[in-house]
Write a protein that holds these residues in place. Structure first.
Motif, PDB file in Angstrom:
ATOM      1  N   TYR A  27       0.834  -1.191   0.000  1.00  0.00           N
ATOM      2  CA  TYR A  27       0.000   0.000   0.000  1.00  0.00           C
ATOM      3  C   TYR A  27       0.871   1.244   0.000  1.00  0.00           C
ATOM      4  O   TYR A  27       1.874   1.304   0.718  1.00  0.00           O
ATOM      5  N   LEU A  30       0.221   7.444   2.626  1.00  0.00           N
ATOM      6  CA  LEU A  30      -1.078   8.110   2.623  1.00  0.00           C
ATOM      7  C   LEU A  30      -1.101   9.315   1.689  1.00  0.00           C
ATOM      8  O   LEU A  30      -2.136   9.654   1.121  1.00  0.00           O
ATOM      9  N   ASP A  31       0.062   9.970   1.535  1.00  0.00           N
ATOM     10  CA  ASP A  31       0.060  11.171   0.694  1.00  0.00           C
ATOM     11  C   ASP A  31       0.434  10.856  -0.750  1.00  0.00           C
ATOM     12  O   ASP A  31       0.707  11.752  -1.545  1.00  0.00           O
ATOM     13  N   ALA A  32       0.442   9.564  -1.108  1.00  0.00           N
ATOM     14  CA  ALA A  32       0.762   9.201  -2.498  1.00  0.00           C
ATOM     15  C   ALA A  32      -0.372   9.635  -3.423  1.00  0.00           C
ATOM     16  O   ALA A  32      -1.464   9.982  -2.980  1.00  0.00           O
ATOM     17  N   SER A  33      -0.102   9.553  -4.722  1.00  0.00           N
ATOM     18  CA  SER A  33      -1.064  10.064  -5.695  1.00  0.00           C
ATOM     19  C   SER A  33      -2.271   9.144  -5.823  1.00  0.00           C
ATOM     20  O   SER A  33      -2.238   7.981  -5.433  1.00  0.00           O
TER      21      SER A  33
ATOM     22  N   ARG B 744       0.066  -3.038   7.312  1.00  0.00           N
ATOM     23  CA  ARG B 744       0.611  -1.858   6.647  1.00  0.00           C
ATOM     24  C   ARG B 744       1.528  -1.023   7.536  1.00  0.00           C
ATOM     25  O   ARG B 744       2.503  -0.473   7.070  1.00  0.00           O
ATOM     26  N   SER B 885      -2.936  13.900   5.420  1.00  0.00           N
ATOM     27  CA  SER B 885      -3.384  12.756   4.646  1.00  0.00           C
ATOM     28  C   SER B 885      -3.942  11.719   5.615  1.00  0.00           C
ATOM     29  O   SER B 885      -3.477  11.609   6.746  1.00  0.00           O
ATOM     30  N   PHE B 886      -4.945  11.013   5.166  1.00  0.00           N
ATOM     31  CA  PHE B 886      -5.567   9.992   6.020  1.00  0.00           C
ATOM     32  C   PHE B 886      -6.058   8.881   5.100  1.00  0.00           C
ATOM     33  O   PHE B 886      -6.013   9.009   3.869  1.00  0.00           O
TER      34      PHE B 886
END
Lengths: 99, 997
Positions: A27, A30-33, B744, B885-886
């Motif tokens: 995965y 979180l800030d990926a595109s 994760r 971001s979340f």
């Protein structure tokens, strides 16, 4: 009935577990595109043969496991804790779960 | 057929006479009889009517493959149709009747179908009725359904009881080292060998007695051998289950067993289940399942009085019934010879037709010494007689097939077309059997990739003594596989007959129309198979579905091989080139009751009760189901129904105070140095700076950006949080949190624990809620507005020393608190709260009032958060932090999810406020009440505060787009269409003064 040898609990019916998904997915951050997330969430190989997948021992120890299972025969090649720290502790103590 | 009971011999107990009824007539049999043997001894021949043509049918076998004697057993709620009379043990008072016939199986009006046989051939229904002109303009299935129901009445089998099943069924689980299926010579010897090696052996047998084919043998040596094996087996400690069918084999050595516990008992102990459904996990499996004797297709081979040869032997030797006086035995292999001799020795006149030319000396002398008339190169051609057998036309082998050759009068025809090993269980594992041309049958392959071994006649080993060796050999393989020490015993090769079998599937002569059945249970004839071939249904799978060959309750045990042979012949191929269909579980039918076990009525699914359950009931609560939970629905006072009660509860709560059991909310303890970081990633809104002693409402998304759940999370200390989830999604959220931490985000030092069961909770809502709690806590100072502001959290002690945690949060829109105590204190908490709230004119409220108040406030629940709704759709977009971001933050920006015209949460009120409307209605523009509409209604209530009905729902572009417009709440199949107005979802106290005050 698939029987899964949980490293923590021993061999159990698959009805104690719930299926997670493809364990090979990494995965993104979180800030990926959006494109990276799209690929991680929706793009799946339809594997014929050995597949690495996650199972959750929901009615047992609540541990997430990585199971290598053949999609053709259900044969299970290996089961290990998804969490590497747990896996390391288990392998150090030399216990692969009761047989 | 003129059967008679013999005065001696057999395994029946002549001292135990058993009375039973057949179609209302009283009859007598003996202990040890099956219904079939008893009926045969009583001279009954026509026991059923066939599926399509209503042809008279009688007993065709002595076992599970029975296709003729299908009867209904029992009466009233215990009526069980399609019971094989050959498998039903006789008990005192058994009431059996014929089926699929009117007025009776002897005289059946439906038999007229037989005259129109050619219209009922394969594919008849499809070709005739689906192609009729009305179908073309009918543009639907209406007329077909009508024809179908008429056809169904004419065709078919027995009728099940329409009453509820009064019996109890059980599920059970078992484990063993070696599971042995079948207790014939091979099974007994396999089980004994394995048990003697110290293994945990489970031997299952579908019959009521152990022994398999031993039970059909008359000689003393066989009886002694059987007794001896069983005694040794019991001594060796094997577990033995009779009346138990292994109906299916599954992955990892799992076997499904059906144990018939009381089907053979006249008045069973009421505490016994009727059937037990066993799931057995075996490390090794030995299939000693035997073989079934095949029929041959010839004219009228379905008449009562045509049976397989082994059945003749079984009735003679096991049940002491001589099944006929003038008997023709027809065979193509050695196995029929002993039976022919035994029947002759018992006093019958016996002719033996053998299709073969070469027969061994010893076989010839076996029948010769008994006075059997042997005709070689001969076969049965056509049975004479309409309700039984009067005679048989013969055929003899000629240079190009068969030619007719006279006839003989007789009353019974016994046929052996060879033997089919029972490879069904192996086939369940996806293992294809292979054709053994020498033995003319399918057998298991040499190499099987699972610990499953075939033994005895299931491996086409025909001699009894060889079967013993075969069982032993299979057991030594199992012992070895389990790491035991043993000398490998070689398996005997398939076969054992002195002269080889000559395949014989159909006997027919030129220019003669015969009605020759392949699958008697579904009335499939040789002509049907050829018709299927002519019409192009040449694959076995198509053949099966087009003709329904092998799709009856016997699953093709009788007809499959003949069908394959005929199709192979029509295509000019060999049987192995045609292949075989896959046998699937169950091997024999199993009751639906056994599948469901005890999971009925209140046990259909688990029931969850809160620790306040009894307290709620004691205080007048009426319960309702919320997922698995039983929750209070409303607390009616004298003279109130639900509508009055919840309106009063809502009004009272908004005026004074109300208490509500909220224990079913999911509660998760989140602890660890990285707990704050964890929460900050899973919630859309900021959690990084939540102070200790404060709670925050949060929303979680799924990875794909859709809302997963909402709830509040309370910060108890630097590293300790208490999360609440919705009742419905508690399990899902817990699993997701565990997945994130274990897969994760393995570096996060966080532990999550479900504490839903550990804490019981009550909401205390309304203007007097603080007053109630002040009177309940030991130190009232903690409850002041300054000490305990909105969204505050305290850990404190209630009077009587009850530890508790309280948060000032509101779902009702009033000033409100949620109070949690350890579950054991649940009743004490309610006693304490109610002791204060009742004198203040407070109330208890249930889900209905809770729903009413949250709809008034526009608060969402599972009804709105249905897995399709984004955070913006729910009107909560401002809860998504742009600064971090979340989970789901990337995917919620997908263009489709950002469209302006997506359905958004709105409030709904009827245009005429005296009107009501329904949840589930479709919202449509006034001028376009059709199609999918513009939105939908999720929840509806009467609002006491507003004085009319209101609802929540979703409509495209949100309420601003519909201001001043009339919208139709379309509910065509219930209420009809109602004109409504679309308003803001915050319908009551939109500024929240009551909550903060």
């Amino acid at each position: 009935m698939i029987r899964i040898n949980c490293p923590f609990c021993g061999e159990r019916d698959h009805t104690e577990f719930s299926y997670g998904g493809d364990a090979s997915i990494v995965y993104p951050e979180l800030d990926a595109s959006m494109e990276e997330w799209h690929d991680a969430i929706f793009m799946r190989e339809n594997i014929q043969g050995m597949q690495s997948e996650t199972w959750h021992h929901a009615n047992g120890c609540r541990m997430w496991l990585v199971v290598e299972r053949s999609t053709m025969t259900h044969e299970i090649q290996s089961v290990r804790p998804a969490h590497e720290g747990n896996a390391a502790v288990l392998s150090k103590s030399g216990s692969g779960g009761e047989q | 057929m003129s059967a008679k009971r013999l005065s001696q011999g057999g395994r029946i107990d002549r001292d135990q006479r058993i009375k039973f009824t057949w179609d209302g007539s009283s009859m007598t049999g003996y202990a040890g009889d099956t219904l079939a043997s008893a009926l045969m001894a009583n001279g009954e021949t026509v026991l059923g009517r066939s599926f399509k043509y209503h042809r008279p049918r009688g007993i065709m076998s002595a076992g599970v493959e029975e296709s003729g004697a299908m009867v209904t057993v029992g009466q009233g709620s215990r009526r069980d149709p399609n019971v094989k009379a050959t498998m039903q043990e006789l008990y005192s008072g058994l009431a059996a009747s014929g089926q699929n016939a009117w007025p009776s199986v002897r005289f059946d009006v439906g038999a007229v179908n037989g005259l129109f046989g050619r219209f009922f051939s394969a594919g008849f229904y499809y070709k005739t009725f689906m192609g009729l002109p009305p179908m073309e303009w009918g543009s639907g299935t209406g007329l077909w359904m009508k024809y179908e129901s008429i056809i169904r009445k004419a065709a078919g089998m027995g009728v099940a009881s329409r009453e509820a099943d009064p019996d109890v069924y059980d599920h059970a689980h078992g484990y063993c080292d070696v599971l042995v299926v079948g207790s014939g010579p091979a099974g007994l010897s396999a089980a004994l060998t394995a048990a003697k090696a110290g293994l945990d052996v489970l031997l299952v047998e579908q019959d009521c007695e152990l022994g398999g084919d031993y039970l059909n043998l008359a000689d003393d040596a066989s009886a002694k051998k059987r007794k001896d094996l069983i005694a040794k087996l019991e001594k060796a400690g094997a577990r033995i289950m009779t009346r138990t069918t292994a109906f299916g084999l599954y992955d990892f050595g799992t076997a499904g067993l059906l144990e018939r516990v009381t089907d053979h008992i006249a008045s069973p102990d009421k505490h016994l289940p009727r059937h037990r459904f066993w799931t057995v996990r075996a490390r090794q499996t030995i299939l000693a399942t035997g073989a079934l004797e095949r029929q041959v297709a010839f004219g009228n081979n379905d008449r009562p009085g045509v049976m397989n040869v082994a059945a003749g032997r079984s009735y003679l030797n096991r049940y002491a019934v001589l099944p006929g006086q003038d008997i023709v035995v027809a065979t193509n292999n050695d196995s029929a010879y002993a039976t022919a001799a035994e029947l002759a020795n018992a006093g019958a006149t016996v002719s033996l037709l053998d299709a073969r030319t070469v027969i061994s000396e010893s076989m010839m002398s076996l029948v010769g010494n008994s006075g059997v008339n042997l005709h070689t190169r001969s076969a049965p051609l056509n049975v004479r007689g309409s309700h039984g057998v009067n005679g048989l036309d013969f055929a003899v082998a000629s240079s190009n097939g068969w030619s007719a050759q006279g006839s003989e009068s007789c009353d019974l025809v016994l046929v052996s077309g060879g033997w089919s090993p029972v490879v069904h269980l192996l086939s369940h594992r996806g293992i294809r059997p292979v054709w053994n041309a020498e033995q003319a049958c399918f057998v298991g392959p040499d190499e099987v990739n699972e610990p499953i071994y075939m033994a005895g006649s299931a491996a086409a080993v025909w001699n009894t003594d060889d079967c013993l060796t075969s069982g032993e050999s299979a057991a030594t393989k199992a012992i070895k596989a389990l790491g035991g020490k043993t000398r490998q015993k070689a398996a005997p090769v398939a076969g054992g007959w002195e002269s080889p079998i000559e395949p014989l599937y159909e006997v027919t002569v030129p220019d003669r129309q015969l009605k020759s059945f392949v699958d008697p249970q579904h009335d499939v004839t040789t002509e049907d198979v050829r018709l299927a071939h002519r019409e192009g249904f040449v694959s076995v799978e198509h053949l099966k579905r087009y003709t329904t060959l092998g799709m009856a309750t016997d699953g093709g045990k009788v007809g499959n091989i003949i069908g394959l042979a005929l199709m192979a012949d029509a295509q000019g191929k060999e049987i192995p080139e045609i292949g075989t269909t896959t046998f699937r579980p169950p091997y024999t039918p199993i009751s639906i009751g056994a599948l469901k076990g005890r999971n009925v009525d209140g046990h259909f699914r688990p029931l969850r009760r809160t620790p306040m359950h009894v307290w709620n009931l004691d205080h007048g609560g009426t319960m309702t189901m919320a997922g698995l939970w039983h929750r209070p629905w409303y607390f009616a006072r004298k003279g109130e129904g639900i509508s009055e009660a919840y309106v009063r509860e809502t009004e009272t709560t908004r005026r004074t105070v109300g208490l509500c059991d909220v224990t079913s909310l999911g509660k998760i303890s989140i602890q660890g140095p990285d707990a704050t970081e964890f929460l900050n990633r899973i919630y859309t809104n900021a959690f990084a700076k939540l102070p200790i002693g404060k709670a925050r409402y949060g929303i979680m998304l799924r990875d794909d950006g859709i809302v997963m759940d909402d709830g509040t999370t309370w910060r108890l200390s630097e590293t300790d949080y208490f999360m609440t989830t919705t009742t419905a999604h508690a399990g899902k959220v817990m699993v997701f949190l565990e997945e994130l931490l274990q897969t994760r985000w393995q570096d996060l030092r966080v532990h999550v624990t479900s504490v839903s069961e550990q804490w019981a909770g009550s909401a205390v809502a309304g203007p007097k809620s603080r007053e109630v709690l002040e009177a309940c806590v030991e130190d009232p100072a903690v409850m002041s507005n300054e000490a305990f502001p909105f969204m505050g959290v305290i850990n404190t002690t209630l009077k009587g020393g009850i530890p508790c945690r309280i948060a000032r949060i509101s779902f009702s829109g009033e000033m409100a608190f949620e109070v949690y105590v350890p579950s054991d204190y649940a009743s004490a908490l309610m006693d304490l709260l109610w002791g204060v709230a009742e004198p203040l004119d407070g109330c208890l409220y249930g889900l209905e009032a809770l729903g009413a108040m949250r709809i008034e406030k526009g608060h969402v629940t599972g009804a709105e958060l249905d897995g399709r709704v984004t955070i913006d759709d729910a009107g909560l977009g401002k809860m998504a932090s742009p600064a971090k971001s979340f989970i789901g933050s990337a995917m919620r920006d997908r263009p489709e999810l950002m469209r302006e015209d997506r359905p958004r949460l709105v409030g709904i009120k009827p245009k005429d406020t005296s009107q009501t409307f329904n949840a589930g209605s479709i919202l449509c523009a006034e001028d376009k009440v059709s199609g999918l509409g513009e939105g939908w209604i999720t929840a509806v209530t009467h609002s006491p505060a507003l004085g009319h009905w209101i609802g929540l729902g979703f409509i495209s572009s949100g309420y601003e787009a519909w201001e001043g417009k009339t919208v139709i709440a379309a509910d065509p199949v219930r209420k009809g269409n109602i004109e409504v107005e679309i308003i803001s979802p915050h319908m009551y106290d939109p500024s929240g003064e009551r909550m903060y005050g």
